[in-house]
Design a protein around this motif. Sequence first.
Motif, PDB file in Angstrom:
ATOM      1  N   LEU A   1       0.706  23.161  -9.406  1.00 20.77           N
ATOM      2  CA  LEU A   1      -0.646  23.049  -8.565  1.00 20.77           C
ATOM      3  C   LEU A   1      -0.504  23.431  -7.230  1.00 20.77           C
ATOM      4  CD1 LEU A   1      -1.462  19.585  -9.973  1.00 20.77           C
ATOM      5  CD2 LEU A   1      -2.344  21.716 -10.947  1.00 20.77           C
ATOM      6  N   THR A   2       0.776  23.203  -6.501  1.00 20.78           N
ATOM      7  CA  THR A   2       0.657  24.088  -5.433  1.00 20.78           C
ATOM      8  C   THR A   2       0.526  25.304  -5.128  1.00 20.78           C
ATOM      9  OG1 THR A   2       2.391  22.154  -4.897  1.00 20.78           O
ATOM     10  CG2 THR A   2       2.397  24.241  -3.455  1.00 20.78           C
TER      11      THR A   2
ATOM     12  N   CYS B   1      -1.279  27.130  -7.479  1.00 26.41           N
ATOM     13  CA  CYS B   1      -2.631  27.403  -7.291  1.00 26.41           C
ATOM     14  C   CYS B   1      -3.321  27.163  -6.201  1.00 26.41           C
ATOM     15  CB  CYS B   1      -3.348  26.113  -8.431  1.00 26.41           C
ATOM     16  SG  CYS B   1      -2.821  26.228 -10.169  1.00 26.41           S
ATOM     17  N   LEU B   2      -3.251  26.235  -5.452  1.00 25.84           N
ATOM     18  CA  LEU B   2      -3.902  26.123  -4.057  1.00 25.84           C
ATOM     19  C   LEU B   2      -3.387  27.342  -3.149  1.00 25.84           C
ATOM     20  CD1 LEU B   2      -5.541  24.556  -2.136  1.00 25.84           C
ATOM     21  CD2 LEU B   2      -3.540  23.331  -1.541  1.00 25.84           C
TER      22      LEU B   2
ATOM     23  N   THR C   1      -4.961  30.662  -4.283  1.00 28.71           N
ATOM     24  CA  THR C   1      -6.485  30.638  -3.953  1.00 28.71           C
ATOM     25  C   THR C   1      -6.614  30.837  -2.546  1.00 28.71           C
ATOM     26  OG1 THR C   1      -6.740  29.134  -5.721  1.00 28.71           O
ATOM     27  CG2 THR C   1      -8.516  29.505  -4.120  1.00 28.71           C
ATOM     28  N   LEU C   2      -5.811  30.087  -1.529  1.00 27.74           N
ATOM     29  CA  LEU C   2      -5.697  30.517  -0.251  1.00 27.74           C
ATOM     30  C   LEU C   2      -5.554  31.933   0.238  1.00 27.74           C
ATOM     31  CD1 LEU C   2      -4.750  27.065   1.022  1.00 27.74           C
ATOM     32  CD2 LEU C   2      -7.144  27.520   1.032  1.00 27.74           C
TER      33      LEU C   2
ATOM     34  N   ALA D   1     -12.780  27.560  -1.796  1.00 29.18           N
ATOM     35  CA  ALA D   1     -11.372  27.585  -2.265  1.00 29.18           C
ATOM     36  C   ALA D   1     -10.618  26.482  -2.922  1.00 29.18           C
ATOM     37  CB  ALA D   1     -10.467  28.230  -1.123  1.00 29.18           C
ATOM     38  N   CYS D   2     -11.048  25.165  -2.313  1.00 25.75           N
ATOM     39  CA  CYS D   2     -10.363  24.153  -3.069  1.00 25.75           C
ATOM     40  C   CYS D   2     -10.974  23.783  -4.542  1.00 25.75           C
ATOM     41  CB  CYS D   2     -10.672  22.876  -2.147  1.00 25.75           C
ATOM     42  SG  CYS D   2      -9.963  22.948  -0.744  1.00 25.75           S
TER      43      CYS D   2
ATOM     44  N   ALA E   1      -9.203  26.197  -6.915  1.00 28.40           N
ATOM     45  CA  ALA E   1      -7.887  25.993  -7.214  1.00 28.40           C
ATOM     46  C   ALA E   1      -7.826  24.671  -8.156  1.00 28.40           C
ATOM     47  CB  ALA E   1      -7.116  25.284  -5.884  1.00 28.40           C
ATOM     48  N   LEU E   2      -8.934  23.715  -8.011  1.00 31.08           N
ATOM     49  CA  LEU E   2      -8.897  22.438  -8.960  1.00 31.08           C
ATOM     50  C   LEU E   2      -9.224  23.099 -10.253  1.00 31.08           C
ATOM     51  CD1 LEU E   2     -10.640  19.905  -6.516  1.00 31.08           C
ATOM     52  CD2 LEU E   2      -8.269  19.866  -7.458  1.00 31.08           C
TER      53      LEU E   2
ATOM     54  N   THR F   1      -6.522  23.699 -12.632  1.00 33.60           N
ATOM     55  CA  THR F   1      -5.489  22.733 -13.106  1.00 33.60           C
ATOM     56  C   THR F   1      -5.420  22.590 -14.612  1.00 33.60           C
ATOM     57  OG1 THR F   1      -7.103  21.139 -12.850  1.00 33.60           O
ATOM     58  CG2 THR F   1      -5.840  21.411 -11.126  1.00 33.60           C
TER      59      THR F   1
END
Length: 303
Positions: A151-152, A154-155, A158-159, A199-200, A203-204, A207
């Motif tokens: 998940l980290t 993923c974020l 995306t960022l 962006a968030c 990322a979600l 998941t």
Amino acid sequence: MSQAEAPESEAPGPDGPPRRLPRRWSLGLLRSEIGTTFLRWRTLALLAVLAGVPVLVGIAVKIETGRGGASGGSGGGGEGGPAFISQVTNNGLFLVFTSLAVTLPFFLPMAIGVIAGDSLAGEANAGTLRYLLVAPAGRTRLLLVKYATTLTFCLVATLVVAFSALATGALLFPLGKVTLLSGTSISLGEGLLRALAIACVVALSLTGLAAVGLFLSTLTTSGVAAMATTVGLLITVQILDTIPQLHAIQPYLFPHYWLSFADLLRDPVYWDQLQKDLGLQALYVAVFGSAAWARFTTRDITA
């Protein structure tokens, strides 16, 4: 290999016999796993590729504009491009939205599939999974750490796309007030906040795929097989989502609502598709996360 934490210790009790101290769920294992993952050359290469996509898109739009191509619009899509690409020449911030729309169908999920698929199968293939469990990290905690690391990624991935697009857009195109898809103008500051929110959301939206990849990683001891299966499944589901005859099942496919993040560029925001997307991802996380836990906690670890 991840560095496991020190085993639980014993200390003398008040009446003499030793007592076992409770195992602490500290963040040491998570920090170690995140550091190990992000220092791998493969991870750095994936992030470099993702950062390069917005640069290529920005240069292509700039060249096309210099040749007298279409420049600007009122929110409709350009010919054959994402809905925001016609706005990029008017405002470089739209390169962020365009780049996320370009990378979300394949580049971002492919990178997530590689990290998720290799998370446990890669350790098993390298022969380090057994030592992680002997440490003792505990199977449930190790599974949670692996998923949290994915998940980290993923974020961060995306960022990386968003910041690379913002930097490229600022260099090649003007920045200023943002005209939303609904025609409303907002300030650049609010536009940046909406870009961060998008962006968030992106990322979600990944998941669910991360949970699927983690589950597949528990089924094999080959990291390559797990990564290939995850990416192959992603491509298959993407194809199924485009076949009109399968419209009955498409709302249940994890990528079906991925591009709903564009609704954050409307005033008022359309929440219906966004809620469906996040709810669907939560369902996939619950189902495949539980399947991964059931498989991993009962699996005979020999490597």
